[in-house]
Design a protein around this motif. Structure first.
Motif, PDB file in Angstrom:
ATOM      1  N   GLY A  37     -32.057  16.078  14.515  1.00  0.00           N
ATOM      2  CA  GLY A  37     -31.277  17.298  14.439  1.00  0.00           C
ATOM      3  C   GLY A  37     -30.375  17.323  13.218  1.00  0.00           C
ATOM      4  O   GLY A  37     -30.264  16.353  12.472  1.00  0.00           O
ATOM      5  N   PRO A  38     -29.709  18.457  12.999  1.00  0.00           N
ATOM      6  CA  PRO A  38     -28.892  18.623  11.795  1.00  0.00           C
ATOM      7  C   PRO A  38     -27.733  17.636  11.696  1.00  0.00           C
ATOM      8  O   PRO A  38     -27.230  17.393  10.620  1.00  0.00           O
ATOM      9  CB  PRO A  38     -28.384  20.063  11.923  1.00  0.00           C
ATOM     10  N   GLY A  39     -27.304  17.052  12.816  1.00  0.00           N
ATOM     11  CA  GLY A  39     -26.191  16.116  12.765  1.00  0.00           C
ATOM     12  C   GLY A  39     -26.607  14.669  12.560  1.00  0.00           C
ATOM     13  O   GLY A  39     -25.750  13.790  12.445  1.00  0.00           O
ATOM     14  N   ALA A  40     -27.916  14.398  12.499  1.00  0.00           N
ATOM     15  CA  ALA A  40     -28.383  13.016  12.402  1.00  0.00           C
ATOM     16  C   ALA A  40     -27.937  12.359  11.104  1.00  0.00           C
ATOM     17  O   ALA A  40     -27.478  11.216  11.100  1.00  0.00           O
ATOM     18  CB  ALA A  40     -29.903  12.969  12.520  1.00  0.00           C
ATOM     19  N   ARG A  41     -28.062  13.063   9.999  1.00  0.00           N
ATOM     20  CA  ARG A  41     -27.677  12.493   8.710  1.00  0.00           C
ATOM     21  C   ARG A  41     -26.189  12.151   8.682  1.00  0.00           C
ATOM     22  O   ARG A  41     -25.796  11.093   8.188  1.00  0.00           O
ATOM     23  CB  ARG A  41     -28.003  13.465   7.577  1.00  0.00           C
ATOM     24  N   GLU A  42     -25.378  13.058   9.224  1.00  0.00           N
ATOM     25  CA  GLU A  42     -23.932  12.816   9.242  1.00  0.00           C
ATOM     26  C   GLU A  42     -23.588  11.627  10.129  1.00  0.00           C
ATOM     27  O   GLU A  42     -22.702  10.832   9.799  1.00  0.00           O
ATOM     28  CB  GLU A  42     -23.200  14.078   9.721  1.00  0.00           C
ATOM     29  N   ARG A  43     -24.290  11.491  11.274  1.00  0.00           N
ATOM     30  CA  ARG A  43     -24.040  10.355  12.155  1.00  0.00           C
ATOM     31  C   ARG A  43     -24.411   9.041  11.477  1.00  0.00           C
ATOM     32  O   ARG A  43     -23.715   8.044  11.603  1.00  0.00           O
ATOM     33  CB  ARG A  43     -24.817  10.500  13.468  1.00  0.00           C
ATOM     34  N   ILE A  44     -25.519   9.053  10.764  1.00  0.00           N
ATOM     35  CA  ILE A  44     -25.949   7.851  10.047  1.00  0.00           C
ATOM     36  C   ILE A  44     -24.923   7.476   8.989  1.00  0.00           C
ATOM     37  O   ILE A  44     -24.543   6.310   8.846  1.00  0.00           O
ATOM     38  CB  ILE A  44     -27.327   8.077   9.395  1.00  0.00           C
ATOM     39  N   LEU A  45     -24.459   8.462   8.248  1.00  0.00           N
ATOM     40  CA  LEU A  45     -23.501   8.195   7.178  1.00  0.00           C
ATOM     41  C   LEU A  45     -22.180   7.677   7.735  1.00  0.00           C
ATOM     42  O   LEU A  45     -21.585   6.738   7.195  1.00  0.00           O
ATOM     43  CB  LEU A  45     -23.269   9.468   6.363  1.00  0.00           C
ATOM     44  N   GLU A  46     -21.727   8.259   8.829  1.00  0.00           N
ATOM     45  CA  GLU A  46     -20.484   7.800   9.446  1.00  0.00           C
ATOM     46  C   GLU A  46     -20.652   6.376   9.983  1.00  0.00           C
ATOM     47  O   GLU A  46     -19.751   5.532   9.849  1.00  0.00           O
ATOM     48  CB  GLU A  46     -20.083   8.744  10.577  1.00  0.00           C
ATOM     49  N   ALA A  47     -21.805   6.104  10.584  1.00  0.00           N
ATOM     50  CA  ALA A  47     -22.071   4.750  11.077  1.00  0.00           C
ATOM     51  C   ALA A  47     -22.123   3.761   9.921  1.00  0.00           C
ATOM     52  O   ALA A  47     -21.628   2.634  10.036  1.00  0.00           O
ATOM     53  CB  ALA A  47     -23.388   4.727  11.856  1.00  0.00           C
ATOM     54  N   ALA A  48     -22.710   4.175   8.804  1.00  0.00           N
ATOM     55  CA  ALA A  48     -22.792   3.294   7.633  1.00  0.00           C
ATOM     56  C   ALA A  48     -21.410   2.974   7.098  1.00  0.00           C
ATOM     57  O   ALA A  48     -21.113   1.828   6.758  1.00  0.00           O
ATOM     58  CB  ALA A  48     -23.644   3.950   6.548  1.00  0.00           C
ATOM     59  N   ARG A  49     -20.544   3.988   7.021  1.00  0.00           N
ATOM     60  CA  ARG A  49     -19.174   3.757   6.556  1.00  0.00           C
ATOM     61  C   ARG A  49     -18.467   2.733   7.445  1.00  0.00           C
ATOM     62  O   ARG A  49     -17.782   1.829   6.963  1.00  0.00           O
ATOM     63  CB  ARG A  49     -18.397   5.084   6.565  1.00  0.00           C
ATOM     64  N   THR A  50     -18.649   2.881   8.757  1.00  0.00           N
ATOM     65  CA  THR A  50     -18.007   1.960   9.693  1.00  0.00           C
ATOM     66  C   THR A  50     -18.578   0.553   9.576  1.00  0.00           C
ATOM     67  O   THR A  50     -17.838  -0.445   9.569  1.00  0.00           O
ATOM     68  CB  THR A  50     -18.171   2.468  11.131  1.00  0.00           C
ATOM     69  N   GLU A  51     -19.901   0.465   9.479  1.00  0.00           N
ATOM     70  CA  GLU A  51     -20.543  -0.849   9.379  1.00  0.00           C
ATOM     71  C   GLU A  51     -20.132  -1.571   8.104  1.00  0.00           C
ATOM     72  O   GLU A  51     -19.815  -2.766   8.123  1.00  0.00           O
ATOM     73  CB  GLU A  51     -22.070  -0.688   9.422  1.00  0.00           C
ATOM     74  N   PHE A  52     -20.132  -0.864   6.983  1.00  0.00           N
ATOM     75  CA  PHE A  52     -19.727  -1.488   5.728  1.00  0.00           C
ATOM     76  C   PHE A  52     -18.259  -1.904   5.775  1.00  0.00           C
ATOM     77  O   PHE A  52     -17.878  -2.949   5.245  1.00  0.00           O
ATOM     78  CB  PHE A  52     -19.962  -0.544   4.549  1.00  0.00           C
ATOM     79  N   LYS A  59     -23.427  -8.414   5.320  1.00  0.00           N
ATOM     80  CA  LYS A  59     -23.779  -8.488   6.729  1.00  0.00           C
ATOM     81  C   LYS A  59     -24.201  -7.148   7.327  1.00  0.00           C
ATOM     82  O   LYS A  59     -24.552  -7.090   8.506  1.00  0.00           O
ATOM     83  CB  LYS A  59     -22.598  -9.055   7.521  1.00  0.00           C
ATOM     84  N   THR A  60     -24.153  -6.096   6.541  1.00  0.00           N
ATOM     85  CA  THR A  60     -24.595  -4.787   7.025  1.00  0.00           C
ATOM     86  C   THR A  60     -26.091  -4.635   6.763  1.00  0.00           C
ATOM     87  O   THR A  60     -26.577  -4.990   5.690  1.00  0.00           O
ATOM     88  CB  THR A  60     -23.836  -3.653   6.318  1.00  0.00           C
ATOM     89  N   SER A  61     -26.814  -4.131   7.759  1.00  0.00           N
ATOM     90  CA  SER A  61     -28.260  -3.934   7.623  1.00  0.00           C
ATOM     91  C   SER A  61     -28.633  -2.510   8.014  1.00  0.00           C
ATOM     92  O   SER A  61     -27.882  -1.828   8.715  1.00  0.00           O
ATOM     93  CB  SER A  61     -29.021  -4.922   8.514  1.00  0.00           C
ATOM     94  N   ILE A  62     -29.791  -2.092   7.542  1.00  0.00           N
ATOM     95  CA  ILE A  62     -30.309  -0.773   7.917  1.00  0.00           C
ATOM     96  C   ILE A  62     -30.483  -0.693   9.431  1.00  0.00           C
ATOM     97  O   ILE A  62     -30.153   0.316  10.058  1.00  0.00           O
ATOM     98  CB  ILE A  62     -31.653  -0.491   7.215  1.00  0.00           C
ATOM     99  N   ARG A  63     -30.990  -1.769  10.028  1.00  0.00           N
ATOM    100  CA  ARG A  63     -31.184  -1.793  11.483  1.00  0.00           C
ATOM    101  C   ARG A  63     -29.846  -1.648  12.216  1.00  0.00           C
ATOM    102  O   ARG A  63     -29.741  -0.933  13.209  1.00  0.00           O
ATOM    103  CB  ARG A  63     -31.894  -3.077  11.901  1.00  0.00           C
ATOM    104  N   PRO A 132     -13.672   2.143   4.298  1.00  0.00           N
ATOM    105  CA  PRO A 132     -14.926   1.841   3.606  1.00  0.00           C
ATOM    106  C   PRO A 132     -14.729   1.494   2.137  1.00  0.00           C
ATOM    107  O   PRO A 132     -15.475   0.692   1.582  1.00  0.00           O
ATOM    108  CB  PRO A 132     -15.753   3.127   3.771  1.00  0.00           C
ATOM    109  N   LEU A 133     -13.714   2.087   1.493  1.00  0.00           N
ATOM    110  CA  LEU A 133     -13.455   1.757   0.093  1.00  0.00           C
ATOM    111  C   LEU A 133     -12.988   0.319  -0.066  1.00  0.00           C
ATOM    112  O   LEU A 133     -13.352  -0.365  -1.029  1.00  0.00           O
ATOM    113  CB  LEU A 133     -12.419   2.718  -0.496  1.00  0.00           C
ATOM    114  N   LEU A 134     -12.183  -0.156   0.867  1.00  0.00           N
ATOM    115  CA  LEU A 134     -11.767  -1.554   0.847  1.00  0.00           C
ATOM    116  C   LEU A 134     -12.977  -2.479   0.948  1.00  0.00           C
ATOM    117  O   LEU A 134     -13.073  -3.482   0.232  1.00  0.00           O
ATOM    118  CB  LEU A 134     -10.792  -1.836   1.994  1.00  0.00           C
TER     119      LEU A 134
END
Length: 220
Positions: A37-52, A59-63, A132-134
């Motif tokens: 859905g249209p929110g999937a990309r935003e959810r992925i990006l937000e999750a990536a920011r948190t993971e990084f 230690k961050t992976s695509i999985r 995420p910038l840190l």
């Protein structure tokens, strides 16, 4: 008794009336609306920011990003490609150069140093973008892949846009000087937390560095 068939075999599994049940094929589960859905990309990006932010670059992976976003890992690759590209997108969403830089540069050279300093400090003072910038800054110090992504972002997304708007000699060199000044402040204030810079009022910092940025970017 089961009636016989014309070929002499008795009925049962495999007859025309009851074909054998084929084994289920293994594979990826069907994607749901939540996955695509249209929110999937935003959810992925937000999750990536948190993971990084929480795990760092190494230690961050695509999985792991996919699991945190509740999507299939293939969808992360679909939207962003490699981990480096997800990393770059996480940087960009913090700075939002496409939205902010035109307004910073579009008001002419008067006050340009102050506007650029305020934009930069505001990004770092915002807790949502600071975490995420840190992670990005810390990762760039120890991992060449992260440093390469950060360099590419700073050069292509920020400095080139600033340099293109400057009508002065050596515009790219000047933009690099300005970036080095601001990144140095970020390192000392937010990463190393050197005092008294770490606890200084943001307005004081802006007032102090704005004239230097103005000189870098406009004086001939």
């Amino acid at each position: 008794m089961t009636p016989g068939r014309a070929d002499g075999k008795t009925g049962g599994e495999g007859t025309a009336h009851t074909p054998p049940e084929r084994p289920k094929r293994r594979g990826r589960p069907a994607r749901t609306t939540a996955d695509t859905g249209p929110g999937a990309r935003e959810r992925i990006l937000e999750a990536a920011r948190t993971e990084f932010a929480e795990r760092g670059y190494d230690k961050t992976s695509i999985r792991g990003i996919a699991k945190a976003a509740g999507v299939d890992a293939a969808l992360v690759h679909h939207y962003f490609g490699t981990k480096d590209e997800v990393f770059a997108a996480a940087i960009e969403v913090s700075f939002e150069p496409a939205l902010v830089i035109p307004s910073v540069l579009g008001m002419g050279t008067d006050g340009l140093g102050e506007r650029l300093a305020r934009y930069f400090i505001d990004v770092w003072e915002n807790p949502a973008s600071r975490a995420p910038l840190l992670a990005i800054m810390r990762s760039a110090l120890t991992h060449e892949g992260a440093a390469k992504v950060l360099r590419g972002f700073v050069l292509r997304r920020l400095l080139e846009r600033v340099a293109e708007a400057l009508d002065v000699p050596d515009a790219t060199f000047r933009a690099e000087l300005a970036a080095s000044h601001m990144l140095g402040i970020a390192m000392l204030r937010y990463v190393i937390q050197a005092e008294p810079l770490a606890s200084a009022d943001p307005e004081k910092i802006i007032a102090m560095i704005a004239p230097t940025l103005q000189r870098y970017l406009t004086e001939t």
